[in-house]
Design an enzyme around this catalytic site. Structure first.
Site, mmCIF file in Angstrom:
data_model
loop_
_atom_site.group_PDB
_atom_site.id
_atom_site.type_symbol
_atom_site.label_atom_id
_atom_site.label_comp_id
_atom_site.label_asym_id
_atom_site.label_seq_id
_atom_site.Cartn_x
_atom_site.Cartn_y
_atom_site.Cartn_z
ATOM 1 N N GLY A 164 -14.155 52.302 21.569
ATOM 2 C CA GLY A 164 -13.208 52.376 20.464
ATOM 3 C C GLY A 164 -13.877 52.000 19.162
ATOM 4 N N ARG A 217 -13.150 39.922 24.955
ATOM 5 C CA ARG A 217 -12.269 38.818 25.334
ATOM 6 C C ARG A 217 -12.721 38.290 26.697
ATOM 7 N NH1 ARG A 217 -11.118 38.578 20.796
ATOM 8 N NH2 ARG A 217 -9.079 38.392 19.786
ATOM 9 N N GLU A 263 -11.116 28.801 26.454
ATOM 10 C CA GLU A 263 -11.879 28.432 25.262
ATOM 11 C C GLU A 263 -11.333 27.163 24.622
ATOM 12 O OE1 GLU A 263 -12.085 31.824 22.644
ATOM 13 O OE2 GLU A 263 -13.179 33.023 24.104
ATOM 14 N N HIS A 278 -17.281 31.895 20.396
ATOM 15 C CA HIS A 278 -16.376 32.924 19.860
ATOM 16 C C HIS A 278 -16.579 33.046 18.347
ATOM 17 C CE1 HIS A 278 -12.320 35.100 20.786
ATOM 18 N NE2 HIS A 278 -13.036 35.762 19.897
#
Length: 345
Positions: free
Chosen positions: A162, A244, A273, A292
C-alpha cells in the site's frame, strides 16, 4: 458574529518542560487562521475525557484513546485528526455514529517510514550492530567473522503493498533487488509497472531474503506472520517489521531467532509496547530494536503536523478533508454543511 472554531491538541505532544517534543509540526498555520483558536487540552490522561471533547470542534490526537465515552457529549466535535496513520486508539464506529470525521496522515509518514524500513534492512544486512560491538568490546580483529550480505541480486519481499510498501519499492529500486509483494488489494498493473511481482504470502516467505512487514493490523492480519510462515523462511533471511507488532507472533519469532532458524530481525513495533523487561527478545544478539520511533524525524513531524492541520483547516472552512477513514460519517446531519473539494483545490 460566527463562533470561533476551537482546536485542541492532546497534551502528549508536550515534554515535561512544556515544549513540543516533535519540534516543528506546522502550528503557525493554526495560529494565523482567522476565526480559529487552538490550545493543548487540559487533560493528560490515557483517554480523552468527554468534557474535553465537548469543548472543541476538532481534536489533533497523538496517543490518547478516543472512545465511545469520549464522544458521549461531543455535540460540537466534528473532527478527530490523528497525527499518524495508525488509528487503533480511536473508536471508529463511535466517531461515525457521533458525526465525527477521523482523518490520518499517510502523506506525512510515507517517505519517513519507508526510509526507516530501508535503514533497518541495510543495518541488518551489513551487520552494523555487530560491527559496532566489535569496536566497543576490543574485538577489532574478529571482523572477518562478521561479513555482511549485499542487497544486489537478493529478493525483497513486501508484506503489504500500500502507501508504505509502494514507497519502499521505489526507494529500494536502485539496490538491484528482485521485488515480490503479497497484497490482495494491490493493483497488478501498478505492480508490474514498478517491477514488483505479486504473489501469495507463503511464496513470499519461502523466496524472500528480506521480508518487510508494511500491512495494516486487522483481524485478518493478526499473527499473519506465525510459526508456520517463519518456518518457511531461509535460514539466511531477515524480517523487518515497521507496521504493527501483533501482525507478528512475537513468541514464535523469538524462538526462531533464538534457535538461529532465521538470520535476524529488526523490529520497530511489538505485541506489547513497551516490551516487558524480561522479554526474551531483549537478550538476543541477532535482533535490532527501536521504540516505535524508527521513522521519527523532522520530516515526519512536519509532514504529519501539516497533514493533520490541513484537515482541521478544511473542516473549519466547510470542506471535506482528505484522508478520511470513515466517510460514512458524512451522512450525519452534523456534517451536512461540509462541501466536497472542487477539482481545482
Amino acid at each position: 458574529m460566527a463562533e470561533t472554531f476551537r482546536v485542541g491538541l492532546t497534551r502528549d505532544f508536550l515534554t515535561a518542560e512544556g515544549r513540543i517534543g516533535w519540534g516543528e509540526i506546522g502550528l503557525e498555520a493554526l495560529t494565523s487562521a482567522r476565526g480559529l483558536s487552538w490550545d493543548f487540552i487540559d487533560a493528560d490522561e490515557p483517554e480523552v475525557p468527554a468534557r474535553v471533547a465537548a469543548a472543541y470542534d476538532a481534536l489533533i490526537v497523538l496517543a490518547p484513546t478516543v472512545s465511545a465515552a469520549t464522544l458521549q457529549e461531543a455535540d460540537r466535535l466534528r473532527l478527530v485528526a490523528r497525527f499518524g496513520v495508525g488509528y487503533d486508539n480511536v473508536d471508529v464506529p463511535s466517531c461515525t455514529d457521533a458525526g465525527v470525521l477521523l482523518t490520518i496522515t499517510p502523506d506525512g509518514v510515507r517517505r519517513p517510514v519507508a526510509v526507516a524500513a530501508l535503514t533497518m534492512m541495510l543495518a541488518l544486512m551489513h551487520r552494523v550492530r555487530d560491527k559496532d560491538l566489535l569496536v566497543r568490546t576490543g574485538r577489532w580483529h574478529d571482523k572477518l567473522d562478521y561479513q555482511g550480505t549485499s542487497p544486489r541480486g537478493r529478493v525483497l519481499g513486501l508484506l503489504g503493498w500500500g502507501n508504505i510498501g509502494r514507497e519502499i519499492s521505489s526507494i529500494s529500486a536502485p539496490l538491484g533487488m528482485r521485488q515480490l509483494a503479497a497484497d490482495p488489494y494491490a493493483d497488478p498493473a501498478a505492480a508490474a509497472a514498478a517491477g514488483v511481482g505479486l504473489c501469495d504470502v507463503d511464496r513470499l516467505f519461502s523466496e524472500a531474503d528480506v521480508i518487510v512487514v508494511t500491512c495494516a493490523l486487522t483481524a485478518e492480519t493478526h499473527h499473519l506472520v506465525d510459526a508456520e510462515r517463519l518456518a518457511r523462511m531461509k535460514p539466511t533471511a531477515y524480517l523487518v517489521n515497521i507496521a504493527r507488532g501483533p501482525i507478528v507472533d512475537q513468541k514464535a519469532l523469538t524462538a526462531a531467532l533464538a534457535e538461529r532458524r532465521i538470520a535476524g530481525a529488526a523490529l520497530d513495533v511489538f505485541e506489547s509496547e513497551p516490551p516487558a523487561e524480561d522479554d526474551g527478545l531483549l537478550g538476543l544478539d541477532n535482533v535490532l530494536l527501536a521504540p516505535h520511533a524508527a521513522a521519527w524525524t523532522d520530516e515526519l513531524a512536519l509532514g504529519n503536523g501539516t497533514s493533520a492541520i490541513r484537515a482541521v483547516l478544511d473542516v473549519a472552512a466547510g470542506r471535506v478533508p482528505a484522508h478520511v477513514v470513515n466517510p460514512e460519517a458524512l451522512n450525519h446531519p452534523k456534517l451536512s454543511p461540509l462541501k466536497s473539494r472542487s477539482i481545482d483545490e
